[in-house]
Every structure is written in structure tokens, then in C-alpha cells.
Design a protein around this motif. Structure first.
Motif, PDB file in Angstrom:
ATOM      1  N   HIS A  39      14.989  53.584 -14.405  1.00  0.00           N
ATOM      2  CA  HIS A  39      15.973  53.950 -15.361  1.00  0.00           C
ATOM      3  C   HIS A  39      17.545  53.559 -15.154  1.00  0.00           C
ATOM      4  N   ALA A  40      17.871  53.559 -13.900  1.00  0.00           N
ATOM      5  CA  ALA A  40      19.124  53.420 -13.477  1.00  0.00           C
ATOM      6  C   ALA A  40      19.184  51.546 -13.455  1.00  0.00           C
ATOM      7  N   ALA A  41      18.344  50.950 -13.156  1.00  0.00           N
ATOM      8  CA  ALA A  41      18.340  49.489 -13.128  1.00  0.00           C
ATOM      9  C   ALA A  41      18.439  48.906 -14.643  1.00  0.00           C
ATOM     10  N   LEU A  42      17.578  49.518 -15.452  1.00  0.00           N
ATOM     11  CA  LEU A  42      17.668  49.083 -17.027  1.00  0.00           C
ATOM     12  C   LEU A  42      19.035  49.308 -17.329  1.00  0.00           C
ATOM     13  N   ARG A  43      19.540  50.623 -16.942  1.00  0.00           N
ATOM     14  CA  ARG A  43      21.038  50.788 -17.555  1.00  0.00           C
ATOM     15  C   ARG A  43      21.929  49.887 -17.024  1.00  0.00           C
ATOM     16  N   ARG A  44      21.741  49.461 -15.805  1.00  0.00           N
ATOM     17  CA  ARG A  44      22.704  48.517 -15.091  1.00  0.00           C
ATOM     18  C   ARG A  44      22.967  47.105 -15.861  1.00  0.00           C
ATOM     19  N   ASP A  45      21.749  46.834 -15.836  1.00  0.00           N
ATOM     20  CA  ASP A  45      21.487  45.370 -16.418  1.00  0.00           C
ATOM     21  C   ASP A  45      21.851  45.158 -17.992  1.00  0.00           C
ATOM     22  N   LEU A  46      21.650  46.233 -18.673  1.00  0.00           N
ATOM     23  CA  LEU A  46      22.015  46.143 -20.086  1.00  0.00           C
ATOM     24  C   LEU A  46      23.387  46.334 -20.285  1.00  0.00           C
ATOM     25  N   MET A  77       9.575  44.154 -16.915  1.00  0.00           N
ATOM     26  CA  MET A  77       9.745  45.445 -16.087  1.00  0.00           C
ATOM     27  C   MET A  77       9.758  46.570 -17.011  1.00  0.00           C
ATOM     28  N   LEU A  78      10.496  46.660 -18.173  1.00  0.00           N
ATOM     29  CA  LEU A  78      10.280  47.658 -19.120  1.00  0.00           C
ATOM     30  C   LEU A  78       8.900  47.850 -19.803  1.00  0.00           C
ATOM     31  N   THR A  79       8.352  46.810 -20.100  1.00  0.00           N
ATOM     32  CA  THR A  79       7.016  46.897 -20.716  1.00  0.00           C
ATOM     33  C   THR A  79       5.853  47.364 -19.559  1.00  0.00           C
ATOM     34  N   LEU A 149      17.932  52.581 -26.171  1.00  0.00           N
ATOM     35  CA  LEU A 149      17.328  52.959 -24.873  1.00  0.00           C
ATOM     36  C   LEU A 149      17.767  54.034 -24.292  1.00  0.00           C
ATOM     37  N   GLU A 150      19.112  54.288 -24.301  1.00  0.00           N
ATOM     38  CA  GLU A 150      19.840  55.419 -23.839  1.00  0.00           C
ATOM     39  C   GLU A 150      19.112  56.743 -23.880  1.00  0.00           C
ATOM     40  N   THR A 151      19.137  56.599 -25.472  1.00  0.00           N
ATOM     41  CA  THR A 151      18.752  57.979 -25.996  1.00  0.00           C
ATOM     42  C   THR A 151      17.316  58.330 -25.457  1.00  0.00           C
TER      43      THR A 151
END
Length: 242
Positions: A39-46, A77-79, A149-151
Motif C-alpha cells: 500500500h505504501a509503495a503504491l501511494r509513493r509511486d503514484l 505488483m498491483l496485479t 486507488l486511495e479509496t
């Protein structure tokens, strides 16, 4: 399809005499660290990727290729994250916490919706990296996707994660970093070394030590090499990391 940010064949790093990592034997594993790190890595890169797109110059093909590779990696990674939840974690929760089934049904359905949205934006990113004139509008599309995605992430974190402690006993591997790495090794997804350094980028060194203490010896031994190689590969995108 595998996505590699590091060289596919990383050199073997022998253990150095007297250089073993010192780990506090009483250090506790971080609960559900694998889920939280994704979750943290997805937020960071988006957050970072739209800015990288806006700064893209027509003649900068190396950066354009790096953005495309990194976007493909993030999407992979998300998939994998969604597949692991839908096929491993959600079935366990439906069995041991049937009262969560409506929430799990919604989360699984939203995974499919998000995957379709990422596929659409992947097409746009590919266009932008070939024609930077369109990069600004694509950056907005990435930001809209990040908000979407954040939601989803907040619902998982606020409605699901607090319940996991009461469902899985202390010491369970469910949702841990070692479990995530094992599942990635078994899947046709991102390279495990890429995933580890991506997940741990920016994490406090004390927490990194705790997380690596939970991993196998080979992973811990290769960590410095993987980390340094990843940093060199991503400097062209984000600049040198402090």
C-alpha cells in the motif's frame, strides 16, 4: 510477464566473515507488513510518476523508457497483490470470518475494476512516453487513478486490517513480507529482488532490519547489493535519494 528493474542475473554475493547482520533476537515481526508495504509503495509511486511525466522532455528517451518500465512494474505488483488477496487471503477470511463476506465481495469486485483502469492508463502512459506532448494530460489521468486507488486502500486499512489481528494468531505468516516474497517467487510476476527493494524504499532503517530479520538468510545477505543496484537504476527517474 516478469518485470525486472534490476539485472535478471544478479551476481551471487558471498557472506563476508564477521559481517553477518546483528539482529535482536527478541524483535517482533511487524504484523501484516507485506500488505502495508505494498500500500505504501503504491501511494509513493503514484505521487512521483505524474511529476516525472510532466518533466519529460521530447529528446529524453532514456527517462521515457525508465518511466515506462517503472509503470509496468508498479502495475505488475498491483496485479499480483490483487491476485494474492483474491485467491489466498479472501478465501481464508470467508472461512474464518464469514461476517466479512459482503466487504470481501466488494473488495474483490473493485480489484477487477481497478485492474481495468490500470490497463487503460497503461495505454496512455505508453503514448506519453513516446509523445511527451501528451504527458500532462496523462499525468492527470494517473492522478485520478491514484485517487481511485486511495479509496480502495483506505477501506482495506480501516475496515479489514484491524480485524485481522483477531482472526490470525500471533506468528502467522499471513500478510507478512516473507509470505509475499514466497508468493512472488511462485507467480509469473515481478522479480523478487525488485519487489523487495521497491517495497523497502524509504522505510526507516530500524524497521528494515526488523523486516529483513523475518526473511530467509539468502534474502538478507543479498539485500545491500539489491538496494544499491535499485538506487542506481531509479536515480534517472527520481534523482539521487537521500
Amino acid at each position: 510477464m516478469p518485470s525486472h528493474l534490476l539485472p535478471v542475473e544478479s551476481p551471487q554475493v558471498p557472506a563476508q566473515p564477521g559481517a553477518e547482520r546483528k539482529v535482536q533476537p527478541a524483535a517482533e515481526a511487524i504484523p501484516f507488513a507485506g500488505l502495508r508495504l505494498v500500500h505504501a509503495a503504491l501511494r509513493r509511486d503514484l505521487v512521483r510518476l505524474p511529476n516525472a511525466l510532466r518533466l519529460l522532455q521530447p529528446e529524453d528517451t532514456a527517462t521515457a523508457e525508465a518511466i515506462q518500465r517503472h509503470w509496468d512494474f508498479v502495475t505488475a505488483m498491483l496485479t499480483c497483490h490483487h491476485e494474492q488477496q483474491d485467491t489466498r487471503l479472501w478465501p481464508l477470511l470467508r472461512r474464518f470470518a464469514p461476517e466479512l463476506r459482503l466487504l470481501l465481495n466488494w473488495l474483490e469486485s473493485d480489484h477487477h475494476n481497478l485492474d481495468h483502469s490500470f490497463t487503460r492508463v497503461t495505454t496512455l502512459v505508453r503514448i506519453a512516453t513516446r509523445d511527451p506532448a501528451s504527458a500532462w494530460s496523462v499525468a492527470y489521468a494517473v492522478e485520478e487513478l491514484a485517487a481511485r486507488l486511495e479509496t480502495h486502500l483506505r477501506i482495506e486499512e480501516r475496515q479489514l486490517l484491524p480485524r485481522l489481528d483477531g482472526i490470525f494468531p500471533a506468528g502467522s505468516r499471513i500478510g507478512t513480507l516473507p509470505e509475499l516474497l514466497d508468493l512472488l517467487r511462485a507467480a509469473d510476476g515481478p522479480n523478487t529482488s525488485d519487489a523487495l527493494v521497491w517495497l523497502l524504499e524509504g522505510v526507516d532503517p530500524v524497521q528494515v532490519d526488523r523486516l529483513l530479520a523475518d526473511c530467509d538468510d539468502s534474502t538478507a545477505r543479498h539485500w545491500p547489493h539489491w538496494r544499491d543496484t535499485y538506487a542506481r537504476c531509479t536515480d534517472e527517474l527520481w534523482g539521487p535519494q537521500s
